[in-house]
Write a protein that holds these residues in place. Sequence first.
Motif, short mmCIF file in Angstrom:
data_model
loop_
_atom_site.label_atom_id
_atom_site.label_comp_id
_atom_site.label_asym_id
_atom_site.label_seq_id
_atom_site.Cartn_x
_atom_site.Cartn_y
_atom_site.Cartn_z
N ASP A 100 0.83 -1.21 0.00
CA ASP A 100 0.00 0.00 0.00
C ASP A 100 0.87 1.26 0.00
OD1 ASP A 100 -2.41 -1.34 -0.02
OD2 ASP A 100 -2.52 -1.48 2.17
N GLY A 101 1.93 1.25 0.78
CA GLY A 101 2.80 2.42 0.85
C GLY A 101 3.48 2.73 -0.46
N SER A 102 3.99 1.71 -1.15
CA SER A 102 4.66 1.95 -2.42
C SER A 102 3.69 2.41 -3.50
CB SER A 102 5.39 0.69 -2.88
OG SER A 102 4.48 -0.37 -3.12
N LEU A 103 2.47 1.87 -3.50
CA LEU A 103 1.47 2.31 -4.47
C LEU A 103 1.05 3.76 -4.24
CD1 LEU A 103 -0.82 -0.86 -4.62
CD2 LEU A 103 0.80 -0.08 -6.36
N GLN A 104 0.85 4.12 -2.98
CA GLN A 104 0.46 5.50 -2.68
C GLN A 104 1.59 6.46 -3.03
OE1 GLN A 104 -0.75 6.11 1.37
NE2 GLN A 104 -1.17 8.28 1.09
N LEU A 105 2.82 6.09 -2.72
CA LEU A 105 3.96 6.95 -3.03
C LEU A 105 4.15 7.08 -4.54
CD1 LEU A 105 6.32 8.58 -1.90
CD2 LEU A 105 7.69 6.48 -1.88
N ALA A 106 3.93 5.99 -5.28
CA ALA A 106 4.06 6.05 -6.74
C ALA A 106 3.02 6.98 -7.35
CB ALA A 106 3.92 4.65 -7.32
N LEU A 107 1.78 6.92 -6.85
CA LEU A 107 0.74 7.82 -7.35
C LEU A 107 1.09 9.27 -7.04
CD1 LEU A 107 -2.04 8.29 -8.60
CD2 LEU A 107 -3.03 7.91 -6.32
N ALA A 108 1.61 9.51 -5.84
CA ALA A 108 1.99 10.87 -5.47
C ALA A 108 3.11 11.40 -6.37
CB ALA A 108 2.43 10.91 -4.00
N ILE A 109 4.08 10.55 -6.68
CA ILE A 109 5.19 10.98 -7.55
C ILE A 109 4.69 11.27 -8.96
CG2 ILE A 109 7.30 10.15 -8.66
CD1 ILE A 109 8.03 8.79 -6.06
N LEU A 110 3.81 10.41 -9.47
CA LEU A 110 3.27 10.62 -10.82
C LEU A 110 2.53 11.95 -10.92
CD1 LEU A 110 2.62 9.57 -13.67
CD2 LEU A 110 0.61 8.44 -12.68
N LEU A 111 1.62 12.20 -9.98
CA LEU A 111 0.86 13.44 -10.00
C LEU A 111 1.76 14.65 -9.74
CD1 LEU A 111 -2.29 12.28 -7.98
CD2 LEU A 111 -2.05 12.49 -10.46
N ARG A 112 2.74 14.45 -8.88
CA ARG A 112 3.64 15.55 -8.53
C ARG A 112 4.47 16.00 -9.73
NH1 ARG A 112 8.53 15.00 -4.30
NH2 ARG A 112 8.45 17.03 -3.27
N VAL A 113 5.04 15.04 -10.45
CA VAL A 113 5.86 15.38 -11.61
C VAL A 113 5.03 16.08 -12.67
CG1 VAL A 113 7.22 14.42 -13.50
CG2 VAL A 113 7.52 13.54 -11.19
N LEU A 114 3.81 15.59 -12.91
CA LEU A 114 2.95 16.22 -13.92
C LEU A 114 2.52 17.61 -13.50
CD1 LEU A 114 0.69 13.21 -14.96
CD2 LEU A 114 2.67 14.14 -16.16
N ALA A 115 2.21 17.79 -12.21
CA ALA A 115 1.75 19.10 -11.73
C ALA A 115 2.88 20.13 -11.77
CB ALA A 115 1.20 18.97 -10.31
N ILE A 116 4.12 19.70 -11.63
CA ILE A 116 5.24 20.63 -11.70
C ILE A 116 5.63 20.91 -13.15
CG2 ILE A 116 7.69 20.91 -11.17
CD1 ILE A 116 7.25 19.43 -8.58
N SER A 117 5.60 19.88 -13.98
CA SER A 117 6.12 20.02 -15.34
C SER A 117 5.18 20.80 -16.26
CB SER A 117 6.41 18.64 -15.94
OG SER A 117 5.23 17.85 -15.99
N LEU A 118 3.87 20.61 -16.12
CA LEU A 118 2.94 21.28 -17.04
C LEU A 118 3.02 22.81 -16.95
CD1 LEU A 118 -0.23 18.99 -16.96
CD2 LEU A 118 1.48 19.23 -18.76
N PRO A 119 3.00 23.42 -15.75
CA PRO A 119 3.19 24.89 -15.72
C PRO A 119 4.54 25.32 -16.27
CG PRO A 119 2.27 24.11 -13.64
CD PRO A 119 2.68 22.90 -14.41
N ALA A 120 5.58 24.50 -16.04
CA ALA A 120 6.89 24.85 -16.59
C ALA A 120 6.88 24.81 -18.11
CB ALA A 120 7.95 23.89 -16.05
N ILE A 121 6.16 23.85 -18.69
CA ILE A 121 6.05 23.77 -20.15
C ILE A 121 5.34 25.00 -20.70
CG2 ILE A 121 4.96 22.50 -22.04
CD1 ILE A 121 5.47 19.95 -20.47
N VAL A 122 4.27 25.41 -20.03
CA VAL A 122 3.54 26.61 -20.48
C VAL A 122 4.45 27.83 -20.38
CG1 VAL A 122 1.60 28.13 -19.98
CG2 VAL A 122 1.30 25.65 -19.87
N LEU A 123 5.23 27.92 -19.30
CA LEU A 123 6.13 29.06 -19.13
C LEU A 123 7.15 29.12 -20.26
CD1 LEU A 123 7.41 31.38 -17.46
CD2 LEU A 123 8.71 29.63 -16.23
#
Length: 260
Positions: A100-123
Motif C-alpha cells: 500500500d505504501g509503495s502504491l500510494q507513493l508512486a501515485l503521489a510521484i506521478l501526479l507531482r511530476v505532472l503538476a510541476i512540469s505542465l506549468p513549466a512547459i507553459v512558461l
Amino acid sequence: MSVLAPDPAARVASFNPVAKLLATLPLTVTLLLSIDPVSAGVTLAGVLVLMPFAGLPARMLWLRAWPLLLAAVIASAATVLYGRPSGQTYAQWGLVHISDGSLQLALAILLRVLAISLPAIVLLSTTDPTDLADGLSQLLRLPSRFVLGALAGLRLVGLLVDDWRELSLARRARGVADSGRIRRFLGQAFALFVLAIRRGTKLATAMEARGFGAPGARSWARPSRLRPRDAVLVAIAVVVAAASITIAVAVGSWTFVWTL
C-alpha cells in the motif's frame, strides 16, 4: 514553427514573463513541501482546468510534454516495485516489494511530476528569452551581467544543434569515422566543444566592445512592466496552491517530505 520556439500567438504569451515565473513558484514550492497524492492531485486538476486558457496548440503541448510524461510513468513504476513498504503487501520477490505504501507513493510521484512540469512547459512555450531577461533585470533587479550572459548562452543552444548536424554531414561526406559509434561520437563532441569555445570567445569580445558589463546604469530598448492582469495570474496560482494544501490537510494526507 519549431517545437523548441515559444509560441507568440498563445494567450498567456501576453503576460509579463516575470509574472508567469512568479506564478509557478507557489505551485512548485507547495508540491516540494509534501509528497502526498491529494495535494498533487488538486494542483494538477487546477492546472488542467486552466490549461485551455493558455492558448497553446494541443500538438505543441503534446510534443513538449510526452518526455516528461514518460519520465513520470517510469519513476512511478520504479516506486511501485522498490518503494518503501508499508501497509498490506501484495507481492514480494527479492528487492521487489509492492505494498500500500509503495502504491500510494508512486501515485503521489506521478501526479507531482505532472503538476510541476505542465506549468513549466507553459512558461517555456510562451516566453521569449529576451523578454524574460528584460524582466529579470528591470523588475527583479538581478545583475544584468549575469542575465545577459545567460541570455546569450541560451540563444546559442540552437546554433549548437545546427553545428552538430553540419559536423555530422561534413564528417560523413569525408568518410571520417564511418565505423565505431563511440569513437565517432567522441570525435564529433570534441569538435563541437572547440567550435563552442571559439564562438564564445568571439561573442564575449563583441559584447565587451558594445559596452555589456560596463560600470554604471545601463539603458533598455524595451521596458518591462507589470500590469493588473499579471497580478491576477499570480493570485490564481496562489489560490490553487492554497487549495491543495487546505484539502490535503483536511483529509489528513499532507506529509512533509522530511518526515518520510
